[in-house]
Design a protein around this motif. Structure first.
Motif, short mmCIF file in Angstrom:
data_model
loop_
_atom_site.label_atom_id
_atom_site.label_comp_id
_atom_site.label_asym_id
_atom_site.label_seq_id
_atom_site.Cartn_x
_atom_site.Cartn_y
_atom_site.Cartn_z
N TRP A 522 54.50 69.62 30.25
CA TRP A 522 54.09 70.89 30.87
C TRP A 522 52.62 71.23 30.55
N ASP A 523 51.85 71.40 31.61
CA ASP A 523 50.43 71.78 31.48
C ASP A 523 49.69 70.81 30.57
N LYS A 524 50.08 69.56 30.61
CA LYS A 524 49.47 68.58 29.72
C LYS A 524 49.35 67.24 30.44
N GLN A 525 48.12 66.78 30.60
CA GLN A 525 47.86 65.46 31.17
C GLN A 525 47.76 64.44 30.03
N SER A 526 47.76 63.17 30.38
CA SER A 526 47.62 62.17 29.33
C SER A 526 46.17 62.16 28.83
N ASP A 527 46.01 61.69 27.61
CA ASP A 527 44.69 61.75 26.96
C ASP A 527 43.87 60.52 27.31
N ALA A 528 42.56 60.69 27.19
CA ALA A 528 41.66 59.55 27.44
C ALA A 528 41.81 58.49 26.36
N ASP A 529 42.06 58.94 25.14
CA ASP A 529 42.26 57.97 24.06
C ASP A 529 43.25 58.57 23.07
N ASP A 530 43.51 57.85 21.98
CA ASP A 530 44.56 58.34 21.07
C ASP A 530 44.00 58.84 19.74
N HIS A 531 42.74 59.29 19.75
CA HIS A 531 42.19 59.71 18.44
C HIS A 531 42.89 60.94 17.88
N THR A 532 43.56 61.72 18.76
CA THR A 532 44.20 62.94 18.26
C THR A 532 45.56 62.67 17.62
N LYS A 533 45.94 61.40 17.50
CA LYS A 533 47.21 61.14 16.80
C LYS A 533 47.07 61.40 15.30
N ILE A 534 45.85 61.43 14.83
CA ILE A 534 45.64 62.02 13.50
C ILE A 534 44.60 63.13 13.66
N TYR A 535 44.63 64.03 12.73
CA TYR A 535 43.72 65.16 12.81
C TYR A 535 42.38 64.83 12.17
N HIS A 536 41.38 65.58 12.59
CA HIS A 536 40.08 65.46 11.95
C HIS A 536 40.07 66.21 10.62
N ILE A 537 39.15 65.83 9.79
CA ILE A 537 38.95 66.58 8.55
C ILE A 537 38.09 67.79 8.91
N GLY A 538 38.61 68.97 8.63
CA GLY A 538 37.96 70.20 9.08
C GLY A 538 36.57 70.37 8.49
N GLN A 539 35.80 71.15 9.21
CA GLN A 539 34.40 71.32 8.82
C GLN A 539 34.27 71.95 7.43
N THR A 540 35.14 72.88 7.12
CA THR A 540 35.05 73.53 5.81
C THR A 540 35.27 72.50 4.70
N VAL A 541 36.26 71.66 4.89
CA VAL A 541 36.54 70.63 3.88
C VAL A 541 35.39 69.63 3.83
N LYS A 542 34.95 69.23 4.99
CA LYS A 542 33.86 68.24 5.09
C LYS A 542 32.58 68.79 4.45
N ASN A 543 32.36 70.09 4.65
CA ASN A 543 31.15 70.71 4.10
C ASN A 543 31.12 70.64 2.59
N SER A 544 32.28 70.89 1.98
CA SER A 544 32.27 70.90 0.52
C SER A 544 32.44 69.50 -0.05
N SER A 545 32.82 68.57 0.78
CA SER A 545 32.97 67.18 0.33
C SER A 545 32.34 66.26 1.37
N PRO A 546 31.01 66.26 1.42
CA PRO A 546 30.33 65.54 2.51
C PRO A 546 30.60 64.03 2.49
N GLN A 547 31.07 63.53 1.34
CA GLN A 547 31.30 62.09 1.27
C GLN A 547 32.53 61.65 2.06
N LEU A 548 33.35 62.59 2.48
CA LEU A 548 34.56 62.22 3.22
C LEU A 548 34.19 61.60 4.57
N GLN A 549 34.83 60.48 4.87
CA GLN A 549 34.60 59.82 6.16
C GLN A 549 35.47 60.48 7.21
N GLN A 550 34.81 60.88 8.28
CA GLN A 550 35.55 61.54 9.36
C GLN A 550 36.44 60.52 10.06
#
Lengths: 555, 1010
Positions: A522-550
């Motif tokens: 419902w109201d959802k098309q298929s995705d261009a790729d599957d990168h959203t099968k895992i979440y990104h590391i949020g900006q707040t976390v990334k900001n305080s730990s810049p060494q984290l690989q996105q």
């Protein structure tokens, strides 16, 4: 003056209403309080830190649409639904922090307890070993969740005095770590029987084994290596009682009822009380899973108003025509087997009993069936398996406005699930159901899936029916044929959805079945790729730990 | 420039001019030759004349040593009993006080009094912390206000009476008509992220005083230490400036004084919403049939207050006292708020006969009781459907139950009438000091002080409250909270002064110890057997009801018990040197070493140095003799100050209790680390640079000062995002970041006309403020370079409205940039690439910096006219160059506001908000709702009449009437622009619809002197 002054230069703080760590552990109870810190946080994290909706809202199960201005929230829920969230969407920072502060707490308690001499606290070495094994298992539970959501995570075994985050481990390293922690802990863990009435909320051999089931079942997703054989083996061991005595309940609602802390089906859960802790009955989960005034429908008004945050996605369009896509439509998936007892409208029957699992149609007040639940906007609610701006439109009437999407819903839109009972305020067992994190049914379904994947459809059908038979009247034709001929990939996924509806696992099931990014609903098309099968590391976390690989694909 | 031929000799803090230079030389010779001889009492005679040689009749001549006073006759002649060596004090209205020491062999004494023009040669004593200086000696930025500089004001916080008077001191009260509200006070811009922003108050030498325990009538003078060099002597508490308040002392004339006024507050700058008929005509929602003006339903017709002060003072040169008592009774504009208070103050000073020691005692108790206003009631007043009735239509004894409309709707009239909320409070401040004059120029002084307050609050909601009936199953609920604070201080200072030729030294050394202790207790319960008990029998309730931990609406946190206690210690050593050469070159240097218990163990102590220089350039030979310039002094100063105004225990490794978890059938409260340990926690450091000049022009008819400052606040305190893991919490309270404020300030005072019957004086204060958030990281903490601020509430969750970002001014609005309205009434905005898109299609990435809520310039203009016995002051005040976000228009100012809610009248018609007719972009937060905040107010007009008493028992008196907030010139469309605070971290926006109405205040009062 100087002489006098030397005596008056001490600046130590006198701590009155807190305790500093050096003098915290004094008694056995203090050790227990310390031991329990990360358990209580774990209970909270079922719904806190956005962790519940992260597993439900990007799937075909639940929705949080814009209800005439409510729950728009800058479009975040729509971006989650459409899989179009970006690095700027910081809800994943809360997820990260909720999990990793839990991990840090568990390690902190582990370090505290490893350092004590149990005799001084009237504890035995066995008690200490038990605490340590349980904390390691709890950490593995947190790690598994973080692994599932973020995949590339740091593995923490020490926190006191540390200021720097360890580097992210590879998925294989994390997999190995979790597996090793669980396998090493199992011998030291208690069993369900050894804890007697109070096993819920404790990590037992059975719970740890069930965590291994989760790890193995999804191993291919996590590491690329499939472990279905290992999964099947441990499932069979659990069912055979190797890790403790467990049994399936004979009614569908027993695992969720007020007395489920003693249910033989529950392998791990969080104990709830009305007066103290009931995190799953809060706004991150059950309490905001109904119309604003639905507390009057349940007859439980102590918590004030409910809220319209989570509803089932619709199976029908504005004109009540069933949608053609195959995924989603959760309510219709139930209706496929019309004698399903769960399909009844939820009703409190008195004496701590209820029937039905869904709220739909008109919702009369518990105290006065002539009074119907209204929207805060004034119209009487007729909840339906549709999304649109129905407002005062009577059931069956045709709506001119055909728009039905995440940005165009009202308070009538969607059927509401009610898996856990909300008994009336005068019922002694209201808000008493413990939260079930792992139940034996999951082991049956996991084993069924392993058998299905191995080509043994008959074996799968038998296992599924073991659980399913309680959902239908005796002799129902809704049970699978024992040859398993009805089972398809879609049916397997649908059945996972029916049994574990709104239990916070839809996302990984869809990923494992390969439809999370390719499917449409419902109201959802298929995705261009599957990168959203895992979440990104949020900006707040990334900001305080810049060494984290996105994570890949996020930019 | 004509050098003055008269000498100035300081004596006892008062410099007077006795006679001409030659006479002084002669006297010194006489003193040297005959001072040691014993003399007997006798009659001393003399003549008092003015500068032109005209005899002065009616001048007071007092023998200070014998405490007898005589008056000169029509030829200026007097005779008085005196010993040689006694000191005569001569006073006469309009002339400067003069002292004369009688010498052996004096014949008829000729004394010439100098006319005291408004500022000419008048010595203003400036409190600089641990001492005073003559105004001429001050080398840092200090603004001095005397009691008469303060505005007449009826209200809670006396400092509101100096609103706008001190350039760079921002005093804002968004709800002055609430009898319990206090203003926020901020000096030279925002200085901190999480630590306190308010200045340090010093009352009669006691730092950290309770500013609310003060009666305006007791104030003698206020000194605002703006420059860092001045406030650095207060170390870790000096960063936000220091306000030193000196209360009145008694003198040698027994006096009684009465001041009484009554004032009313009338709604002003009202926010207009649709009437019932308009609401129905625009089809805004269901017509419930009633006609309710909800503003009126929650308001009294006017707020009312009256206040009375009586003061008794008297004494002699050795012992004096002043006893003051005040009573105030105030009712706010809303239906519930009240405040009654009474307080007193006793100042007692006593010196020994030989001046070896002196003691001073200051005691100020105060009691108050109050009922709280509800700002949310006025929010409901804006948004409630005007067709809803106040009372139940079937049972007029009951209120009508309201739960529909805008978010969190309820019946506000019922709240104010049936829900109890208030408390009582007590203040007790006292101090005592003992001063020992070891040598004539060396003394030491010990001061003990204690400031305590306690508040005992209550709350009660009865069973018949419809919110209780429908939201709380008909249970009544009540709570009580007791909070107390106690601060003790001990200070020991030594002061040495030395004058050698043209060199003058003052040396100060001291030790300070300050201990603060806060504790409290709160309890709540519900389901009491009777509403009659209200909050007075909490134990009779039923406490085994669930804790409301479910978030969202309908929370009622009445069951529970809690208590807390914390303390903090400050210890300091300090010293200061004041030096001047020939009254031309001034130098001041100070150093404070201070430690606070709140700091991490690795950083307990800090140094706070300061230095300042002054140069009276107009005294230089090379300076051109300008007939219009009397004096010009250049100043520069630098000082480092600190801020330690944050909670206790934040550096420690503490464990606290959290939720509950069942273990073996027992509900254990779990305990775990309550914060990330930060042993490096320390004060915020401010580096203050100030340069300025003081001038006197046109025979001192125009005086003023100009200051330019740069203040850099480093190591800003606040919660900072850190790595989890290994940290347990996602934030650590740490010192990170730098903020910079700079600005120019001008303060002018001029006499335009001054003659026998008529005078006109003008004062002006103006300030600019430039702010930059310089950095948001350091070596230990590397994080995002911004922090989102001002999160806007539901509905729609529009997100944050401002951003605190490196390189930007505080109060920067960060939202979408609007691009007009399309044909369907949608708001269009620019996306990040400059493309125009509908507002609801924009993402958080498209936000930009679109305006700023911090005024560029603030100014005030005071005009005082006197004509014979009449005086009139007209005071204007304004702020310029900033934007305000119109939160009210954003939520309820457009036709697409959710149905059922009332809206501003401006939502319909031709206005800009009326054009937003499409609901799709309702929650789009954009600069479309930014408006210019600039305003100019006729802030205060006071007309007074002073009269001499026709009867002997009464010395004189004064009648006055005052109007406050009389008119506001502004383009801001919705209410009073000043109702939106420009202090704090989010200037220019109120992220809520709750407010308290702006009012015009009218006061009438009279004073009597006995």
């Amino acid at each position: 003056m100087l002489l006098f002054s030397f005596g008056c230069t001490k600046l130590d703080e006198t701590v009155y209403d807190r305790i500093v760590s050096q003098n915290f552990l004094q008694t056995k109870d203090d050790v227990i309080r310390d031991f329990l810190r990360s358990f209580e946080h774990g209970y909270w994290s079922i719904q806190g830190g956005n962790l519940y909706y992260a597993q439900e809202l990007p799937t075909d199960e639940l929705m949080t649409p814009n209800r005439e201005g409510d729950w728009f929230d800058g479009g975040i829920y729509q971006r989650i639904h459409y899989h179009t969230w970006t690095l700027q969407d910081d809800f994943t920072s809360d997820m990260w922090n909720a999990l990793f502060s839990g991990i840090s707490m568990a390690v902190n308690s582990l370090e505290d307890i490893q350092a004590i001499d149990p005799a001084k606290f009237n504890l035995t070495e066995a008690d200490k070993a038990d605490f340590i094994a349980e904390l390691r298992t709890l950490r593995a539970w947190y790690n598994l969740r973080a692994f599932d959501l973020f995949r590339h995570i740091p593995l923490v075994t020490k926190i006191k005095g540390e200021t720097v985050m360890p580097p992210q481990a590879t998925p294989q390293e994390t997999f190995n770590f979790i597996e090793k922690e669980l396998l090493e802990s199992i011998p030291g863990l208690p069993t369900r029987q050894s804890l007697g009435l109070y096993s819920i909320g404790r990590l037992t051999k059975g719970a740890a084994a069930a965590l291994l089931v989760r790890l193995y079942l999804n191993a291919k997703v996590y590491t690329g290596q499939d472990k279905f054989a290992e999964c099947a083996a441990i499932c069979q061991d659990i069912i055979n009682g190797k890790y403790g005595d467990y049994a399936l309940e004979s009614t569908w609602d027993a695992p969720f009822d007020y007395n489920n802390a003693q249910s033989p089906e529950v392998m791990f859960g969080f104990p709830s009380t009305l007066a103290q802790t009931h995190h799953h009955y809060t706004g991150g989960m059950l309490w905001w899973m109904g119309p604003h005034q639905a507390q009057n429908f349940f007859g439980f008004t102590n918590f004030g108003n409910m809220n319209t945050r989570f509803a089932l996605q619709p199976g029908r369009d504005v004109d009540s025509v069933e949608y053609s896509f195959t995924l989603g439509k959760p309510f219709i998936k139930f209706q496929k087997y019309p004698d399903d007892l769960r399909l009844k409208k939820y009703k409190n029957l008195g004496n701590s009993k209820r029937e039905g699992m869904f709220l739909y149609g008109y919702l009369p007040y518990y105290s006065n069936s002539n009074q119907l639940v209204k929207s805060n906007r004034g119209y009487t609610i007729f909840a339906r398996d549709q999304v649109g701006w129905f407002r005062d439109l009577a059931p069956g009437k045709v709506l001119a406005d055909k728009e039905s999407n995440m940005n165009h819903a009202d308070d009538n839109s969607g059927v509401w699930p009610a898996k856990y009972p909300i008994y009336p305020g005068d019922d002694p067992n209201t808000i008493a159901s413990s939260f079930v994190e792992i139940r034996l049914a999951e082991v049956y379904y996991s084993l069924a899936e392993c058998k299905y994947r191995a080509g043994d459809k008959a074996g799968a059908a038998v296992l599924l029916n073991e659980v399913r038979k309680r959902n239908y009247p005796g002799g129902s034709s809704s049970l699978y044929k024992t040859d398993g001929s009805q089972l398809t990939d879609q049916e397997m996924l649908d059945e996972w959805g029916r049994e574990f509806l709104v239990e916070g696992r839809r996302r990984i099931d869809m990923i494992r079945w390969g439809v999370f990014n390719t499917g449409t609903w419902w109201d959802k098309q298929s995705d261009a790729d599957d990168h959203t099968k895992i979440y990104h590391i949020g900006q707040t976390v990334k900001n305080s730990s810049p060494q984290l690989q996105q994570n890949d694909g996020y930019k | 420039m004509k050098k003055k031929a008269l000498c100035k000799r300081p004596s006892g803090g008062v410099s007077g001019c006795i006679t001409k230079t030659l006479l002084v030389v002669k006297l010194i010779i006489i003193l040297l030759t005959v001072a040691a001889l014993h003399v007997s009492a006798g009659e001393i005679r003399g003549i008092i004349k003015d500068e032109s040689g005209k005899p002065l009749a009616g001048a007071n001549v007092m023998n200070k040593n014998m405490n007898i006073t005589v008056v000169t006759d029509s030829s200026g002649f007097f005779s008085i009993n005196a010993f040689a060596g006694d000191v005569l004090i001569i006073t006469f209205v309009g002339y400067q006080r003069s002292e004369y020491k009688i010498m052996q062999g004096d014949g008829i004494i000729n004394i010439t009094l100098q006319r005291s023009d408004i500022s000419m040669e008048k010595v203003t004593v400036i409190a600089v912390g641990y001492g005073t200086l003559n105004k001429k000696e001050v080398t840092s930025a200090i603004t001095h206000l005397s009691a008469k500089d303060l505005n007449q004001f009826a209200g809670n916080a006396v400092l509101s009476s100096m609103q706008g008077k001190v350039a760079g001191l921002s005093i804002t009260n968004t709800a002055p008509a609430d009898p319990n509200s206090s203003p926020s006070i901020q000096l030279r811009g925002v200085s901190s992220r999480s630590a306190g922003l308010g200045p340090l108050y010093v009352i009669n030498g006691i730092a950290g005083a309770n500013i609310d325990n003060l009666n305006q009538n007791d104030i003698e003078s206020i000194d605002v230490l703006k420059g860092g060099a001045a406030s650095a002597i207060y170390g870790t508490r000096g960063s936000n400036g220091v306000i030193i308040i000196t209360t009145k002392n008694g003198n040698n004339q027994p006096k009684a004084f009465y001041d009484g006024y009554a004032g009313i507050d009338l709604p002003a700058n009202q926010i207009k919403v649709l009437s019932r008929d308009q609401f129905v005509a625009h089809n805004r929602g269901v017509d419930y049939g009633a006609n309710t003006n909800w503003f009126d339903a929650v308001s009294r017709n006017y707020g009312y207050q009256h206040k009375h002060t009586v003061q008794f003072s008297g004494g002699n040169s050795k012992t004096n006292y002043i006893l003051s008592f005040d009573y105030r009774d105030a009712k706010g504009l809303d239906l519930r708020s009240t405040k009654k208070e009474y307080g007193g103050r006793l100042n007692l000073n006593h010196s020994s006969a030989n001046n070896l020691y002196s003691v001073a005692v200051n005691i100020a108790p105060r009691y108050l009781n109050f009922n709280n206003a509800s700002y949310n009631a006025f929010n409901q007043g804006l948004t409630l459907n005007p067709t809803l009735p106040v009372k139940d239509t079937t049972d007029p004894a009951k209120y009508y139950y309201i739960n529909t409309g805008f978010t969190g709707s309820y019946n506000p009239a019922e709240e104010l009438k049936t829900v109890l909320s208030g408390g009582e409070g007590k203040y007790l401040d006292w101090s005592a000091s003992f001063k020992l004059n070891i040598l004539k120029n060396l003394y030491t002084q010990v001061t003990l002080g204690q400031q305590t307050y306690d508040f005992f609050d209550f709350g009660f909601t009865p069973t018949y409250n419809t919110g209780a009936i429908y939201g709380n199953s008909g249970r009544n609920s009540a709570s009580r909270a007791y909070n107390k604070s106690d601060q003790k201080s001990f200070e020991w200072i030594g002061n040495y002064s030395l004058n050698v030729k043209q060199h003058s030294f003052k040396l100060l050394g001291g030790y300070s110890y300050n201990y603060t202790n806060n504790s409290g207790l709160n309890a709540g319960n519900q389901n009491f057997p009777s509403d009659v008990l209200t909050y007075n029998n909490l134990g009779s309730g039923v406490s085994n009801l669930p804790l409301p931990t479910n978030g969202g609406s309908g929370d009622f946190t009445f069951r529970g018990l809690g208590s807390y206690k914390n303390d903090a210690k400050l210890i300091a050593f300090f010293g200061r040197l004041n030096y001047d050469f020939d009254k031309k070159y001034y130098l001041s240097a100070s150093l404070r070493r201070e430690g606070s218990s709140k700091f991490g163990f690795a950083n307990k102590w800090g140094y706070f140095p300061a230095a300042s220089v002054g140069w009276v350039i107009s005294k230089e030979q090379f300076f051109p003799a300008l007939p219009w310039l009397d004096e010009l002094k250049l100043r520069a100063d630098y000082g480092e100050t600190g801020n330690q105004d944050f909670g206790s225990y934040l550096s420690l490794d503490t464990y606290s209790g959290y939720g509950y978890y069942l273990f073996n059938g027992t509900n254990y409260q779990v305990w775990g680390p309550s914060q990330n340990t930060n042993y490096d926690l320390r004060w915020e450091k401010a580096q203050n640079f100030n340069a300025g000049l003081d001038f006197e022009l046109f025979n001192s008819k125009l005086t003023g000062s100009f200051n330019y400052y740069v203040r850099t606040n480093k190591d800003l305190l606040g919660y900072y995002f850190v790595s989890t893991p290994p940290n347990i919490q996602g934030t650590t309270f740490a010192n990170v970041g730098t903020m910079k404020n700079s600005g120019a300030e001008i303060q002018l005072k001029g006499t335009v006309v001054s003659n026998k019957d008529f005078s006109y004086t003008v004062s002006f204060a103006g300030a600019t403020n430039k702010n930059e958030f310089v950095s948001f990281s350091n070596n230990n903490y590397q994080g995002q370079n911004y922090s989102d601020m001002a999160y806007m509430p539901s509905p729609g969750s529009p997100g944050p409205a401002q951003r605190l970002q490196e390189g930007k001014r505080i109060g920067s609005f960060y939202m979408l940039r609007s691009a007009g309205i399309d044909a369907t009434g949608r708001l269009l905005v620019y996306d990040k690439n400059g493309k125009i898109i509908p507002g609801n299609r924009a993402t958080t990435d498209d936000r930009q910096f679109v305006g700023n809520g911090l005024p560029q310039f603030t100014a005030s203009l005071g005009n005082t006219f006197t004509y014979k016995n009449l005086d009139l002051s007209v005071y204007l005040r304004g702020a310029f160059g900033y934007d305000l976000f119109n939160t009210v228009a954003f939520y309820v100012g457009t036709p697409v506001t959710q149905s059922g809610a009332n809206v501003l009248t401006a939502a319909y018609g031709n206005g800009k908000y009326a054009a937003l007719t499409n609901a799709e972009t309702y929650s789009t937060l954009s600069d479309y709702f930014l408006e210019k905040g600039d305003f100019l107010k006729i802030d205060n007009i006071t007309l007074g009449y002073n009269f001499k008493s026709p009867i002997r028992q009464l010395e004189g008196g004064r009648f006055y009437v005052t109007g406050r907030n009389l008119y506001t010139f502004t383009k801001y469309t919705t209410g009073d622009p000043e109702a939106i605070s420009v202090n704090g971290l989010t200037p220019g926006i109120t992220a809520s619809l709750s407010y308290y109405p702006s009012t015009i205040q009218l006061i009438a009062g009279f004073q009597l002197k006995f």
